[in-house]
Structures are given as structure tokens and as C-alpha cells.
Design a protein around this motif. Structure first.
Motif, mmCIF file in Angstrom:
data_model
loop_
_atom_site.group_PDB
_atom_site.id
_atom_site.type_symbol
_atom_site.label_atom_id
_atom_site.label_comp_id
_atom_site.label_asym_id
_atom_site.label_seq_id
_atom_site.Cartn_x
_atom_site.Cartn_y
_atom_site.Cartn_z
ATOM 1 N N LYS A 108 20.184 -2.212 -6.692
ATOM 2 C CA LYS A 108 21.330 -1.690 -5.947
ATOM 3 C C LYS A 108 21.122 -0.232 -5.560
ATOM 4 C CE LYS A 108 25.117 -4.651 -7.561
ATOM 5 N NZ LYS A 108 26.404 -4.706 -8.301
ATOM 6 N N GLU A 109 20.457 0.500 -6.426
ATOM 7 C CA GLU A 109 20.161 1.906 -6.140
ATOM 8 C C GLU A 109 19.007 2.038 -5.153
ATOM 9 O OE1 GLU A 109 21.751 4.641 -7.169
ATOM 10 O OE2 GLU A 109 23.241 3.349 -8.137
ATOM 11 N N ASP A 110 17.981 1.185 -5.317
ATOM 12 C CA ASP A 110 16.786 1.253 -4.467
ATOM 13 C C ASP A 110 16.219 -0.154 -4.342
ATOM 14 O OD1 ASP A 110 14.417 1.677 -3.150
ATOM 15 O OD2 ASP A 110 13.538 3.003 -4.658
ATOM 16 N N ILE A 111 16.297 -0.717 -3.158
ATOM 17 C CA ILE A 111 15.870 -2.099 -2.958
ATOM 18 C C ILE A 111 14.380 -2.271 -3.204
ATOM 19 C CG2 ILE A 111 15.397 -1.842 -0.499
ATOM 20 C CD1 ILE A 111 16.921 -4.901 -2.318
ATOM 21 N N ASN A 112 13.642 -1.181 -3.264
ATOM 22 C CA ASN A 112 12.198 -1.258 -3.509
ATOM 23 C C ASN A 112 11.830 -0.879 -4.946
ATOM 24 O OD1 ASN A 112 11.095 -2.106 -0.911
ATOM 25 N ND2 ASN A 112 11.971 -0.184 -0.164
ATOM 26 N N SER A 113 12.787 -0.977 -5.854
ATOM 27 C CA SER A 113 12.510 -0.649 -7.253
ATOM 28 C C SER A 113 11.504 -1.611 -7.869
ATOM 29 C CB SER A 113 13.803 -0.681 -8.079
ATOM 30 O OG SER A 113 14.725 0.272 -7.623
ATOM 31 N N TYR A 114 11.599 -2.889 -7.520
ATOM 32 C CA TYR A 114 10.737 -3.916 -8.106
ATOM 33 C C TYR A 114 10.297 -4.891 -7.031
ATOM 34 C CZ TYR A 114 12.677 -2.164 -12.488
ATOM 35 O OH TYR A 114 13.061 -1.345 -13.521
ATOM 36 N N ASN A 115 9.178 -5.587 -7.304
ATOM 37 C CA ASN A 115 8.730 -6.629 -6.394
ATOM 38 C C ASN A 115 9.129 -8.003 -6.927
ATOM 39 O OD1 ASN A 115 6.764 -7.418 -8.343
ATOM 40 N ND2 ASN A 115 5.341 -5.884 -7.554
ATOM 41 N N LEU A 174 6.989 0.616 10.109
ATOM 42 C CA LEU A 174 6.810 -0.824 10.286
ATOM 43 C C LEU A 174 8.131 -1.526 10.545
ATOM 44 C CD1 LEU A 174 4.435 -1.583 7.263
ATOM 45 C CD2 LEU A 174 3.781 -1.484 9.674
ATOM 46 N N GLY A 175 9.196 -0.901 10.151
ATOM 47 C CA GLY A 175 10.514 -1.527 10.176
ATOM 48 C C GLY A 175 11.179 -1.299 8.830
ATOM 49 N N LYS A 176 11.871 -2.281 8.324
ATOM 50 C CA LYS A 176 12.568 -2.158 7.049
ATOM 51 C C LYS A 176 11.789 -2.886 5.966
ATOM 52 C CE LYS A 176 16.057 -1.190 4.309
ATOM 53 N NZ LYS A 176 16.303 0.184 3.850
ATOM 54 N N ILE A 177 11.497 -2.175 4.844
ATOM 55 C CA ILE A 177 10.762 -2.743 3.730
ATOM 56 C C ILE A 177 11.730 -3.109 2.609
ATOM 57 C CG2 ILE A 177 8.872 -2.396 2.086
ATOM 58 C CD1 ILE A 177 8.017 -2.351 5.008
ATOM 59 N N TYR A 178 11.521 -4.297 2.051
ATOM 60 C CA TYR A 178 12.320 -4.771 0.925
ATOM 61 C C TYR A 178 11.392 -5.190 -0.211
ATOM 62 C CZ TYR A 178 16.117 -5.161 4.357
ATOM 63 O OH TYR A 178 17.052 -4.901 5.326
ATOM 64 N N LEU A 179 11.807 -4.909 -1.447
ATOM 65 C CA LEU A 179 11.098 -5.395 -2.636
ATOM 66 C C LEU A 179 9.613 -5.027 -2.600
ATOM 67 C CD1 LEU A 179 12.800 -8.896 -2.688
ATOM 68 C CD2 LEU A 179 13.494 -6.839 -3.938
ATOM 69 N N LEU A 216 3.360 -7.760 3.051
ATOM 70 C CA LEU A 216 2.341 -6.754 3.346
ATOM 71 C C LEU A 216 1.049 -7.048 2.591
ATOM 72 C CD1 LEU A 216 4.566 -3.552 3.267
ATOM 73 C CD2 LEU A 216 4.064 -5.082 5.178
ATOM 74 N N PRO A 217 -0.101 -6.663 3.187
ATOM 75 C CA PRO A 217 -1.401 -6.950 2.575
ATOM 76 C C PRO A 217 -1.743 -5.964 1.477
ATOM 77 C CG PRO A 217 -1.743 -5.773 4.614
ATOM 78 C CD PRO A 217 -0.247 -6.021 4.496
#
Length: 448
Positions: free
Chosen positions: A123-130, A409-414, A234-235
Motif C-alpha cells: 500500500k505504501e509502495d507497489i514495488n516493495s515486493y515481487n 517505460l510506463g507504469k511499473i508494478y511489483l 521485464l527481462p
């Protein structure tokens, strides 16, 4: 590559000369069982000294092939297998480091996190974990939706997608004359490979891209397909030994085709240049190979050469040596200043700032923010490039600032799921089209 019958007959008929001039080809033929040891002995010209020379050539090839297989599998078991067969091999240090790193990763993954903690962090950062960590701890896409975390429905379709297994080609011996050379530089984690994939995918989708035969053809096709859909995984980073030469035709807006070789420089080359600047030895054969390939490419042709330096200005993390991206770029700048890396065939240099969507809402805001960060944090590197262009290559005027492309690139998630936006890729393509159309004339900075 298998020998045809004529090649095999020529080797057997002229064995001493073949071993003297084509020993690696003969050694590979033995490894591939295209020629047997018995067939060599039956020629009557396979003396003990020739046998020893050939065996000395076979052993390192077998070791390197085993190592390439280990890197492809990228598991602790594979690296342990290498060490069991080559306890003092040329990749010993790297294998031990890989095992250590992977054991540390496993320990991290083995630390069970409560679903509530993970969701709170996302919730704080959508890229905290994969998704690997989320799946391990029982967190699903639906869990995120129920927690009112804003994530597109299209991510559901690639939730368990691990990303492509990129098939890198061998590093080419040289770059042909008569092409425009485009170099992409970037430290590990700068986003260089993803940027390349975005540009190639967009050029292909818009009808400006036509592949040409090259060692990196499979890799280039994979990159050009990566963002064919609106969402993608992403690669992974590029291995250090594998500097790639990607040949293709870039069509301009008049559909005139221009031959291009795009050189993706392994990110670890900055460690090589930094080590060389500090008088330190290059750490291993893989780094040394990448370093030598780079110098060979830059100095071996008179083709016009354009350089993109890909920088993630948001990356302030330290690596295992305690150095940051800024440290590597600063040391690299000193190396550039003391060595003739850029010769008169250099036709343009540009800085491309990745993840610029974190710097502002509009392209103008992102560009201004990028320039301010470059001035405040990367001034030594920027000034060195400007000095090279101004004083040595006469590409710019004294008061010009290095042109900066704020890229996204656009919007990055996870961490590795992307909802792709081709807008800035189209900007890069247009800049390339305008400049390759004017090659081989000196065009200066890659700027419109």
C-alpha cells in the motif's frame, strides 16, 4: 556449428597445418564428435606434440561451455557441479560468489512474512515486493484488490510470468564497415536492457525495424517482442561476458533503410573502467573479455558512432563494494579523460534518464528535474562528456548542456510488471531516424 564433409576432409588431409592455424575449430569438432581422436591418429600426422597442443585447446573450451551451461541454469547445484569438475577453474571465484549470493537470496525468501505486513508495505509502495515473494507467502492478486490496492486487471494475466529466458549471442569479433554504430551504456540496474527492448519493440510495431543476420539475432528478436503487448514482465540483467552486437535496418519516415549495429555494453564494464582508473586488476575473465571487446569495437572502424548513457538518477544504492552508480560514473569519467575512448568517429553523445516518471508529471518537468540532478550529483561525469564533445570532437558549443531524454517505460508494478507506454520510445526512435539519415556526416549531439 557442425563441420560439413569437405571441411572435415580438409582438416584430416592437412592436420598439422589445421592445428597450427585453426586449433579452436579442430578442438570444437572433437568436442562435438564431428571428428574422432581415432580419425586424427589414422592420418599418420598426429604426433604427440600435436596431440598435447590439441588437448590444451580442448580443455578450456569444455570448461567455458560448462560455465555457460551453469549460467543458463543459474542454480546453486549447477555452480557446485562446476566447482566439483574444476576446483581451480578460471570461473572459481565467480561460481563461489554466485553460490553465496543465491544462498543469501534463499535465506531472505525463507523468512516468512505475514500477509498483512506484505500488503501494508505494498500500500505504501507497489514495488516493495515481487510476485515470487508474494506467492511464497500466500498473497494473490485478489488479495491486493480486496485491500484496495490500485493495480490494473491486466497484471492478473502475467502474475506468474517469470519473464523471458533471453538467449544471448556470442560477442562479435568486429563490427562491419558501412553501418551506423549505436552504443548503449549503463551501470547494472540502470534499466538499459529494458530501454533497448522498449525502443526495438516500438520500432518493430511501427514498421521501422528490420532484422539483419548477427550473432545476437535471437536476443534482438526476443527484445523486439518483449513489449508487443500492453503489459509485460521485464527481462533480467545482461551477463557480464555477453556484450551484444545487434544488427538491423532502421527505416526513416521516408521508408529508406539504414544499416545499424546496436551495441549493448554489459553494465559491469563500468566496474572494469573504474578498476582501471584506480589501478586495480580487472576481477575475472568475463570482465576482461567485455573490456577488450569494448575497446576493440570503439577503435576498429570509422563508422559514425552514437552513444547513449543510460542513467537511473533515482538509484543511490551501494553495491557489495560500497560504491554507488555515481561513484562508477565519476571514475569512468576520469578513465575517459585519461584514455582516447572517443575518437573522431564519435558523432554524438546523449544521456537518457530512466524511470523519469518518478520525477514529474509532464515531460518538461521530468527533463528539468533530470538536468538538475545531473548538475548536482553527476557533474564530474557530465562535464567530462561535455569536455570531450567540445574540446576534442567539436560537437557542441561551450554553453550547450548535454541533451537529456527523460525516459520511462510506463507504469511499473511489483518490481518487474510493466504497463507499457511507448511515448518516449517513439521519441528515441525519431531522434535515431533523424541522425542515421544524416550519417556518415558528423551530426553532433543526438538532439532535434
Amino acid at each position: 556449428m557442425s563441420l560439413n564433409q569437405q571441411q572435415k576432409d580438409n582438416i584430416l588431409a592437412n592436420l598439422p597445418a589445421a592445428i597450427a592455424s585453426q586449433i579452436e575449430i579442430v578442438a570444437q569438432a572433437i568436442i562435438d564428435n564431428d571428428i574422432t581422436w581415432e580419425e586424427l591418429q589414422n592420418t599418420g600426422n598426429f604426433s604427440p606434440p600435436l596431440q598435447q597442443n590439441l588437448q590444451n585447446a580442448i580443455d578450456p573450451i569444455k570448461e567455458r561451455q560448462l560455465w555457460q551451461n551453469c549460467e543458463s541454469k543459474d542454480t546453486i547445484e549447477a555452480y557446485r557441479n562446476y566447482l566439483s569438475q574444476y576446483p581451480n577453474g578460471i570461473f572459481k571465484a565467480k561460481a563461489e560468489r554466485k553460490i553465496s549470493d543465491k544462498q543469501a537470496e534463499q535465506q531472505t525468501l525463507q523468512k516468512t512474512l505475514q500477509k498483512s505486513q506484505l500488503i501494508a508495505a505494498l500500500k505504501e509502495d507497489i514495488n516493495s515486493y515481487n510476485t515470487t515473494i508474494l506467492n511464497k507467502n500466500g498473497v494473490s492478486y485478489d488479495d491486493l484488490i480486496q485491500a484496495n490496492i490500485q493495480i490494473p486487471d491486466s497484471i492478473r494475466n502475467i502474475w506468474n510470468d517469470a519473464g523471458p529466458t533471453l538467449q544471448l549471442g556470442t560477442t562479435p569479433d568486429s563490427i562491419p564497415q558501412g553501418v551506423t554504430e549505436i552504443y548503449f551504456w549503463g551501470t547494472p540496474g540502470s534499466g538499459k536492457t529494458c530501454t533497448l527492448a522498449a525502443v526495438l519493440s516500438t520500432a518493430k510495431k511501427n514498421g521501422f525495424f528490420g532484422s539483419r543476420p548477427s550473432n545476437g539475432l535471437m536476443y534482438m528478436i526476443q527484445l523486439s517482442n518483449l513489449f508487443s503487448d500492453t503489459v509485460a514482465t521485464l527481462p533480467p540483467p545482461t551477463p557480464v561476458e555477453k556484450t551484444q552486437g545487434l544488427s538491423f535496418d532502421l527505416s526513416d519516415t521516408n521508408q529508406t533503410k539504414h544499416p545499424v549495429t546496436l551495441v549493448e555494453i554489459s553494465g559491469e564494464i563500468f566496474q572494469c573502467l573504474s578498476d582501471a582508473c584506480m589501478g586495480q586488476p580487472i576481477p575475472d575473465d568475463g570482465h576482461l573479455s567485455a573490456y577488450k571487446s569494448l575497446l576493440r569495437f570503439l577503435r576498429s572502424t570509422t563508422n559514425p558512432k552514437y552513444h547513449f548513457f543510460v542513467i537511473d538518477v533515482n538509484n543511490t544504492q551501494k553495491d557489495k563494494y560500497g560504491l554507488t552508480q555515481m561513484d562508477y560514473l565519476t571514475n569512468t569519467a576520469m578513465y575517459f579523460n585519461n584514455n582516447s575512448i572517443f575518437n573522431k568517429s564519435t558523432a554524438g553523445i546523449n544521456i537518457l534518464v530512466t524511470k523519469s516518471d518518478l520525477l514529474g508529471q509532464t515531460q518538461e518537468e521530468r527533463k528539468n528535474a533530470s538536468i538538475n540532478i545531473l548538475r548536482n550529483q553527476y557533474l564530474s561525469f557530465v562535464n567530462t562528456l561535455k569536455d570531450i564533445a567540445n574540446n576534442h570532437l567539436h560537437l557542441i558549443r561551450n554553453n550547450d548542456f548535454i541533451p537529456v531524454i527523460p525516459f520511462t517505460l510506463g507504469k511499473i508494478y511489483l518490481q518487474n510488471k510493466c504497463v507499457f507506454d511507448p511515448t518516449m520510445s517513439e521519441v528515441v526512435i525519431q531522434i535515431l531516424q533523424e541522425n542515421v539519415a544524416r550519417a556518415p556526416q558528423r551530426t553532433g549531439w543526438l538532439n532535434r
